[in-house]
Motif scaffolding. Structure first.
Motif, mmCIF file in Angstrom:
data_model
loop_
_atom_site.group_PDB
_atom_site.id
_atom_site.type_symbol
_atom_site.label_atom_id
_atom_site.label_comp_id
_atom_site.label_asym_id
_atom_site.label_seq_id
_atom_site.Cartn_x
_atom_site.Cartn_y
_atom_site.Cartn_z
ATOM 1 N N GLN A 144 0.884 -1.193 0.101
ATOM 2 C CA GLN A 144 0.376 -0.077 -0.048
ATOM 3 C C GLN A 144 1.085 1.385 -0.201
ATOM 4 O OE1 GLN A 144 -1.977 2.017 3.799
ATOM 5 N NE2 GLN A 144 -4.166 1.581 2.423
ATOM 6 N N LEU A 145 1.748 1.712 1.286
ATOM 7 C CA LEU A 145 2.930 2.141 1.028
ATOM 8 C C LEU A 145 3.215 2.715 -0.544
ATOM 9 C CD1 LEU A 145 4.333 4.499 2.640
ATOM 10 C CD2 LEU A 145 5.872 3.084 2.997
ATOM 11 N N GLY A 146 4.185 1.345 -1.538
ATOM 12 C CA GLY A 146 4.416 1.534 -2.803
ATOM 13 C C GLY A 146 3.396 2.316 -3.209
ATOM 14 N N ARG A 147 2.050 2.291 -3.198
ATOM 15 C CA ARG A 147 1.507 2.300 -4.195
ATOM 16 C C ARG A 147 1.417 3.759 -4.018
ATOM 17 N NH1 ARG A 147 -1.432 -1.452 -2.883
ATOM 18 N NH2 ARG A 147 -2.698 -1.635 -1.417
ATOM 19 N N PHE A 148 1.583 4.906 -2.154
ATOM 20 C CA PHE A 148 0.858 5.748 -2.495
ATOM 21 C C PHE A 148 2.402 6.692 -3.327
ATOM 22 C CE2 PHE A 148 -1.726 4.865 1.581
ATOM 23 C CZ PHE A 148 -2.301 4.596 1.027
ATOM 24 N N VAL A 149 3.792 6.018 -2.961
ATOM 25 C CA VAL A 149 5.351 7.171 -3.195
ATOM 26 C C VAL A 149 5.498 6.172 -4.287
ATOM 27 C CG1 VAL A 149 5.020 7.169 -0.722
ATOM 28 C CG2 VAL A 149 6.224 5.346 -1.966
ATOM 29 N N GLN A 150 4.585 5.557 -5.034
ATOM 30 C CA GLN A 150 4.682 4.960 -6.527
ATOM 31 C C GLN A 150 6.921 4.223 -6.609
ATOM 32 O OE1 GLN A 150 4.013 8.114 -9.375
ATOM 33 N NE2 GLN A 150 1.928 7.516 -9.169
ATOM 34 N N ASP A 199 8.518 0.717 -4.995
ATOM 35 C CA ASP A 199 8.770 -0.494 -4.662
ATOM 36 C C ASP A 199 9.551 -0.412 -3.751
ATOM 37 O OD1 ASP A 199 8.510 -3.108 -3.842
ATOM 38 O OD2 ASP A 199 10.481 -4.051 -5.386
ATOM 39 N N CYS A 200 8.719 -0.555 -2.534
ATOM 40 C CA CYS A 200 9.070 -0.340 -0.731
ATOM 41 C C CYS A 200 9.361 -2.007 -0.163
ATOM 42 C CB CYS A 200 7.633 0.018 -0.280
ATOM 43 S SG CYS A 200 7.657 1.840 -0.600
ATOM 44 N N SER A 201 8.922 -3.131 -1.354
ATOM 45 C CA SER A 201 8.645 -4.762 -0.069
ATOM 46 C C SER A 201 10.122 -5.174 0.346
ATOM 47 C CB SER A 201 8.007 -5.867 -1.524
ATOM 48 O OG SER A 201 9.225 -5.275 -2.452
ATOM 49 N N GLY A 202 11.231 -4.199 -0.238
ATOM 50 C CA GLY A 202 12.865 -4.584 0.366
ATOM 51 C C GLY A 202 13.171 -3.576 1.221
ATOM 52 N N TRP A 203 11.855 -2.619 1.836
ATOM 53 C CA TRP A 203 12.699 -1.536 3.337
ATOM 54 C C TRP A 203 13.274 -2.159 4.493
ATOM 55 C CZ3 TRP A 203 8.987 3.737 2.261
ATOM 56 C CH2 TRP A 203 9.753 4.088 0.537
ATOM 57 N N GLU A 204 13.450 -2.018 5.416
ATOM 58 C CA GLU A 204 14.132 -2.311 6.312
ATOM 59 C C GLU A 204 13.258 -1.408 7.439
ATOM 60 O OE1 GLU A 204 17.491 -2.841 9.553
ATOM 61 O OE2 GLU A 204 18.116 -2.671 7.482
ATOM 62 N N LEU A 205 12.150 -2.723 8.010
ATOM 63 C CA LEU A 205 11.117 -1.988 9.175
ATOM 64 C C LEU A 205 11.733 -1.418 9.960
ATOM 65 C CD1 LEU A 205 8.541 -5.024 9.274
ATOM 66 C CD2 LEU A 205 8.525 -2.952 7.911
ATOM 67 N N VAL A 225 12.666 6.177 6.759
ATOM 68 C CA VAL A 225 12.599 5.746 5.926
ATOM 69 C C VAL A 225 13.183 6.058 4.496
ATOM 70 C CG1 VAL A 225 10.587 6.207 4.240
ATOM 71 C CG2 VAL A 225 10.365 6.443 6.917
ATOM 72 N N PRO A 226 14.039 5.640 3.844
ATOM 73 C CA PRO A 226 14.451 5.183 2.526
ATOM 74 C C PRO A 226 13.605 7.105 1.826
ATOM 75 C CG PRO A 226 14.183 3.720 2.277
ATOM 76 C CD PRO A 226 13.563 3.894 3.217
ATOM 77 N N ALA A 227 14.859 7.664 1.549
ATOM 78 C CA ALA A 227 14.854 9.635 0.807
ATOM 79 C C ALA A 227 13.698 9.746 0.078
ATOM 80 C CB ALA A 227 16.299 9.892 0.147
ATOM 81 N N LEU A 228 12.942 10.144 -0.418
ATOM 82 C CA LEU A 228 11.722 10.180 -1.805
ATOM 83 C C LEU A 228 12.389 11.405 -2.054
ATOM 84 C CD1 LEU A 228 8.910 9.100 1.001
ATOM 85 C CD2 LEU A 228 9.735 7.246 -0.744
ATOM 86 N N VAL A 229 11.308 11.809 -3.633
ATOM 87 C CA VAL A 229 11.475 12.341 -4.499
ATOM 88 C C VAL A 229 10.969 13.430 -3.849
ATOM 89 C CG1 VAL A 229 12.373 10.689 -6.690
ATOM 90 C CG2 VAL A 229 9.344 11.440 -6.221
ATOM 91 N N PRO A 230 11.498 14.922 -4.018
ATOM 92 C CA PRO A 230 10.518 15.981 -3.686
ATOM 93 C C PRO A 230 9.071 15.887 -4.340
ATOM 94 C CG PRO A 230 12.568 16.845 -4.792
ATOM 95 C CD PRO A 230 12.301 15.262 -4.757
ATOM 96 N N ALA A 231 8.359 16.734 -3.712
ATOM 97 C CA ALA A 231 6.531 16.162 -3.652
ATOM 98 C C ALA A 231 6.892 17.359 -5.438
ATOM 99 C CB ALA A 231 6.542 17.753 -2.932
#
Length: 435
Positions: free
Chosen positions: A301-307, A309-315, A319-325
């Motif tokens: 679900q988070l992956g859909r929000f941020v577009q 693949d978050c499946s490998g993120w360490e819980l 949070v890994p860096a995201l692109v600016p808005a």
């Protein structure tokens, strides 16, 4: 005890499933088996009434969603409120009604009946709905365009208000030797519009409030315009105080420009709370329900929000860096909220999943009763809110904690009533009964 403030907080509680946290139903002691039992909702409303809340509020939807992912809808809310009205005495009762799927005569008749049944405690949150799956349950291939839905909503409200006003308050004579009602005081509506054709009059005499209290939850441009023109209460979404202040100032300005009194319209952002005797205990409550989230589903679900693949993120890592808005090409509102959460709270991935699972972009306050009451007071006094629409993450626990621990703090600060002084929902909102 401090003197009562001239301006008082308004509190509604938004009751939903086992609580607003997406994992609430998964906990071992959750009330998942009680969602079809009206006594569960009656008890919740009684707790809120003990806390002197203005109203209980039920949202509604017109499609089933994913049945595996947890409870979405269970009982139809207008039907529930008929029972809850009999189990309570003073608290207001608010239900969502979709102007896209309901006809105004049908809705006005049910709502007027509930206002009679409850002795003048009924309110309605008019929404336009948004999902194609809902439209396909009502004979439509897809939702109408945004602008058309809001034009229909405005006409829907106009027709409903005309129907509620079609009976004068003194139209009923009840003269056993003569007339039951004075026909000169019962008028047709004779509405012919772009979306509805309604003759009227309503076949329910004027109810105790005249018109049920109208709420609106518009965040979009046409939604804010609709709220400014019609609403007596506005449900808002605000992650933090600056965003709450911006929304509050904008909607109050629009209300004034519409020729209405801004002080007579209560703006209530959604609020998720975790409260305990110590901040550490409150954080532990939050962490416990966050830990019950299904990791794979939540990351997807988070992956859909941020577009991405978050499946490998360490819980338990940041949070890994995201692109600016400015560089994001997907739905901007939720993405901007996610960026604000990361910047403000610096959560781990697991904590971010929990924040999104409990209220999404709504404000979340965690701490002692004094800390939570203090934050609410800051929003109230610094132009962010006239009150709050409480969204308990766990039911009944979070509601009981708020009523037992936070309400007394608000009362000691002179911000909230110590007893009901009105018998109608409009009275709780300190507004005059509709003429």
């Amino acid at each position: 005890m401090p003197g009562t403030s001239a301006r008082q907080l308004h509190l509604n509680v938004f009751l939903h499933g086992c609580g607003h946290h997406g994992a609430a139903w998964r906990l071992p002691d959750s009330p998942i088996a009680e969602l079809g039992d009206i006594r569960f909702y009656e008890r919740l409303a009684q707790v809120a009434e003990r806390g002197l809340f203005d109203a209980v509020f039920f949202a509604d939807g017109q499609s089933a969603g994913d049945p595996a992912s947890g409870p979405l809808w269970h009982l139809e809310p207008l039907t529930m409120l008929a029972a809850i009205a009999r189990a309570t005495d003073r608290i207001g009762l608010v239900s969502t009604v979709s102007s896209t799927f309901y006809e105004p005569f049908h809705a006005a008749r049910m709502l007027a009946s509930l206002d009679h049944i409850s002795g003048g405690r009924m309110g309605v949150n008019v929404v336009t709905s948004m999902f194609d799956a809902e439209a396909r349950n009502h004979g439509m291939p897809a939702m109408p365009p945004h602008e058309e839905r809001y034009a229909r909503a405005a006409e829907f409200i106009d027709v409903a208000q005309g129907l509620w006003d079609s009976w004068d308050g003194d139209a009923l004579l009840r003269d056993r030797a003569g007339r039951y009602a004075d026909p000169s005081l019962v008028r047709p509506v004779l509405h012919q519009g772009a979306h509805f054709s309604v003759d009227g009059p309503l076949n329910v005499p004027r109810s105790p409030q005249g018109r049920p209290v109208l709420f609106q939850a518009g965040a979009s441009e046409p939604g804010r315009a609709l709220a400014a023109s019609y609403a007596e209460g506005v449900y808002a979404v605000a992650y933090d105080l600056p965003s709450a202040q911006a929304y509050y100032a904008d909607v109050k300005r629009r209300i004034a420009e519409a020729g209405r009194d801004p002080d007579a319209v209560a703006i209530m952002p959604g609020l998720v709370t975790y409260v305990a005797a110590t901040r550490e205990e409150a954080l532990a409550k939050q962490a416990a329900v966050d830990a019950a989230l299904p990791v794979e589903t939540s990351l997807a679900q988070l992956g859909r929000f941020v577009q991405r693949d978050c499946s490998g993120w360490e819980l338990d890592a940041p949070v890994p860096a995201l692109v600016p808005a400015s560089d994001f090409t997907g739905p901007a509102g939720r993405y901007a909220t996610i960026l604000r959460i990361i910047e403000t709270e610096q959560p781990t991935v697991r904590q971010l999943l929990g924040r999104l699972a409990a209220g999404g972009g709504h404000a979340t306050m965690v701490g002692t009763p004094a800390e939570v009451a203090g934050q609410m007071q800051q929003w109230f006094e610094e132009g962010g809110a006239d009150g709050f629409n409480l969204m308990p993450p766990l039911l009944p626990e979070s509601l009981e904690d708020f009523v037992t621990l936070v309400v007394p703090q608000l009362q000691r600060r002179g911000l909230f009533r110590t007893e009901y002084t009105a018998t109608t929902l409009r009275g709780h909102l300190a507004q005059r009964t509709a003429a």
